[in-house]
Scaffold this active site. Structure first.
Site, short mmCIF file in Angstrom:
data_model
loop_
_atom_site.label_atom_id
_atom_site.label_comp_id
_atom_site.label_asym_id
_atom_site.label_seq_id
_atom_site.Cartn_x
_atom_site.Cartn_y
_atom_site.Cartn_z
N GLN A 135 2.01 106.09 35.17
CA GLN A 135 2.25 105.10 36.23
C GLN A 135 2.99 103.91 35.65
O GLN A 135 3.40 103.01 36.37
CB GLN A 135 0.91 104.63 36.81
CG GLN A 135 0.11 105.72 37.47
CD GLN A 135 -1.33 105.28 37.70
OE1 GLN A 135 -1.66 104.71 38.73
NE2 GLN A 135 -2.20 105.54 36.75
N VAL A 182 5.87 101.62 33.91
CA VAL A 182 7.33 101.54 34.02
C VAL A 182 7.94 100.96 32.75
O VAL A 182 9.14 100.72 32.68
CB VAL A 182 7.73 100.67 35.25
CG1 VAL A 182 7.22 101.28 36.54
CG2 VAL A 182 7.22 99.22 35.13
N ASP A 183 7.09 100.72 31.74
CA ASP A 183 7.53 99.94 30.57
C ASP A 183 8.39 100.71 29.55
O ASP A 183 9.03 100.10 28.70
CB ASP A 183 6.33 99.27 29.88
CG ASP A 183 5.24 100.27 29.45
OD1 ASP A 183 5.57 101.41 29.08
OD2 ASP A 183 4.06 99.88 29.47
N HIS A 207 5.99 106.08 38.92
CA HIS A 207 6.27 104.76 39.51
C HIS A 207 7.61 104.19 39.04
O HIS A 207 7.86 103.00 39.20
CB HIS A 207 5.12 103.78 39.21
CG HIS A 207 3.86 104.11 39.96
ND1 HIS A 207 2.65 103.52 39.69
CD2 HIS A 207 3.63 104.97 40.99
CE1 HIS A 207 1.73 104.00 40.52
NE2 HIS A 207 2.29 104.89 41.30
N CYS A 214 21.54 100.53 42.78
CA CYS A 214 22.27 99.67 43.71
C CYS A 214 21.76 99.89 45.14
O CYS A 214 21.64 101.02 45.61
CB CYS A 214 23.77 99.95 43.64
SG CYS A 214 24.71 98.87 44.75
N CYS A 216 25.39 101.08 47.17
CA CYS A 216 26.03 102.40 46.99
C CYS A 216 25.06 103.45 46.44
O CYS A 216 25.39 104.63 46.40
CB CYS A 216 27.25 102.28 46.08
SG CYS A 216 26.86 101.98 44.35
N GLY A 234 -6.58 104.71 30.61
CA GLY A 234 -6.19 103.33 30.91
C GLY A 234 -5.68 103.09 32.31
O GLY A 234 -4.76 102.31 32.50
N THR A 235 -6.30 103.75 33.27
CA THR A 235 -5.93 103.46 34.67
C THR A 235 -7.19 103.14 35.47
O THR A 235 -8.23 103.76 35.26
CB THR A 235 -5.15 104.62 35.32
OG1 THR A 235 -4.91 104.28 36.70
CG2 THR A 235 -5.86 105.95 35.26
N ALA A 279 -7.70 102.93 24.34
CA ALA A 279 -6.80 104.07 24.16
C ALA A 279 -6.30 104.16 22.72
O ALA A 279 -6.14 105.26 22.18
CB ALA A 279 -5.62 103.93 25.12
P1 OAD Z 1 -4.71 98.54 36.41
O1 OAD Z 1 -4.39 97.17 35.95
O2 OAD Z 1 -5.15 98.71 37.81
O3 OAD Z 1 -5.86 99.16 35.50
C1 OAD Z 1 -5.78 99.12 34.11
C2 OAD Z 1 -6.95 99.91 33.56
O4 OAD Z 1 -6.83 99.94 32.15
C3 OAD Z 1 -8.33 99.31 33.87
O5 OAD Z 1 -9.18 100.33 34.36
C4 OAD Z 1 -8.82 98.80 32.51
O6 OAD Z 1 -10.22 98.89 32.37
C5 OAD Z 1 -8.11 99.74 31.57
N1 OAD Z 1 -7.85 99.22 30.21
C6 OAD Z 1 -7.51 97.97 29.83
N2 OAD Z 1 -7.29 97.90 28.51
C7 OAD Z 1 -7.49 99.15 28.02
C8 OAD Z 1 -7.40 99.75 26.73
N3 OAD Z 1 -7.07 99.05 25.67
N4 OAD Z 1 -7.66 101.07 26.62
C9 OAD Z 1 -8.03 101.81 27.71
N5 OAD Z 1 -8.13 101.30 28.95
C10 OAD Z 1 -7.86 100.00 29.12
O7 OAD Z 1 -3.45 99.45 36.06
P2 OAD Z 1 -3.04 100.87 36.64
O8 OAD Z 1 -4.22 101.72 36.87
O9 OAD Z 1 -1.95 101.38 35.80
O10 OAD Z 1 1.83 100.23 40.64
O11 OAD Z 1 -2.44 100.44 38.05
C11 OAD Z 1 -1.88 101.42 38.87
C12 OAD Z 1 -0.69 100.87 39.60
O12 OAD Z 1 -1.06 99.65 40.27
C13 OAD Z 1 0.46 100.44 38.70
O13 OAD Z 1 1.29 101.49 38.33
C14 OAD Z 1 1.20 99.46 39.59
C15 OAD Z 1 0.02 98.69 40.12
O14 OAD Z 1 0.21 98.05 41.34
C16 OAD Z 1 3.06 99.95 41.03
O15 OAD Z 1 3.69 99.02 40.57
C17 OAD Z 1 3.59 100.89 42.06
#
Ligand code: OAD
Length: 245
Positions: free
Chosen positions: A104, A106-107, A122, A130, A133, A190-191, A234
């Site tokens: 997910q 984008v980095d 994502h 653009c 176009c 990490g999500t 992680a």
């Molecule tokens: P979140 O910020 O929602 O969640 C980050 C998760 O990483 C949390 O559950 C933390 O507990 C966990 N975390 C933090 N540090 C960590 C570490 N060192 N090791 C393991 N886990 C760790 O981020 P995402 O789940 O990626 O979407 O968010 C999903 C989407 O929401 C993103 O892609 C973005 C955002 O809005 C778009 O931009 C479309």
């Protein structure tokens, strides 16, 4: 936190037996590279409002403001380095033939760590598209000389990321679903597992018979559902997993 020996043995067994492995990553894997997550402490959505910056409506209203925010994020990401977690996933890809990384993020840190079989559901912050176009290109400069940038056709490009209210890139999403459906082991790293449809891949993999292992410093909505929820960062857990494989 290190995984206990019994759990490590179990994951080792699953990893060794799995002909196909899918990994779903989120912002947490890049947290230790110094890139803010979205929802945790210091998370971007605690300081910024997505509806002001990361929607098609916000961009149409004020492309300059939206671009300033993305340019700031690009500059921050450009100074970051992939961490041991990213590197371990790149190594895992080299060892497992049926490997797919679904991110997910984008980095671009997975690419920089050496991962190649990536589905960026994502999008990618280093891509510009653009709005006039439709042409798409990569611009790796951490700071763009003109904001908003301009396309050769005179149109204003947008960041190549998925915004709130938008669908995911179709081919990429189809490949991600296929990887989740056919995985024998899925790692969820990490999500927060709050954002759909991405989070739905976890249940999809599990329903299709995969063993699912979560690696996260905090509990998430999928923690209780998965086969093993490993409360660890992680950058520690993934190298440990690899070592044991
Ligand atoms: P979140 O910020 O929602 O969640 C980050 C998760 O990483 C949390 O559950 C933390 O507990 C966990 N975390 C933090 N540090 C960590 C570490 N060192 N090791 C393991 N886990 C760790 O981020 P995402 O789940 O990626 O979407 O968010 C999903 C989407 O929401 C993103 O892609 C973005 C955002 O809005 C778009 O931009 C479309």
């Amino acid at each position: 936190m290190a995984i206990d020996e019994a759990s490590a043995a179990m994951v080792r067994e699953w990893l060794t037996a799995a002909a196909s492995v899918a990994v779903l990553t989120g912002a947490g894997i890049s947290a230790e590279s110094g890139i803010p997550t979205f929802r945790g402490p210091g998370g971007l959505w605690r300081t910024y409002r997505a509806e002001d910056l990361a929607t098609p409506q916000a961009f149409a209203r004020d492309p300059q403001l939206s671009w300033e925010w993305y340019d700031w994020r690009r500059a921050n990401i450009a100074t970051a380095q992939p961490n041991a977690g990213h590197l371990a996933l790149a190594e895992l890809e080299r060892r497992v033939p049926g490997f797919t990384l679904i991110t997910q993020n984008v980095d671009g840190l997975h690419d920089r760590a050496g991962s190649r079989r990536i589905q960026k559901i994502h999008g990618d912050i280093w891509t510009l598209r653009c709005t006039a176009c439709g042409c798409e290109w990569r611009d790796p400069r951490p700071s763009l000389p003109e904001l908003p940038p301009r396309c050769g056709c005179g149109g204003i490009p947008r960041p190549g990321v998925v915004w709130f209210g938008e669908g995911l890139p179709e081919d990429i999403w189809t490949a991600a679903v296929e990887a989740a459906r056919t995985a024998e082991l899925m790692l969820v790293v990490g999500t927060s597992a709050l954002v759909y449809p991405a989070a739905g891949l976890v249940q999809l993999a599990q329903l299709a018979g995969a063993k699912v292992v979560e690696i996260n410093v905090a509990k998430t909505p999928v923690s209780a559902l998965v086969d093993l929820s490993w409360r660890a960062s992680a950058s520690i857990a993934l190298p440990q997993l690899l070592q044991s494989a």
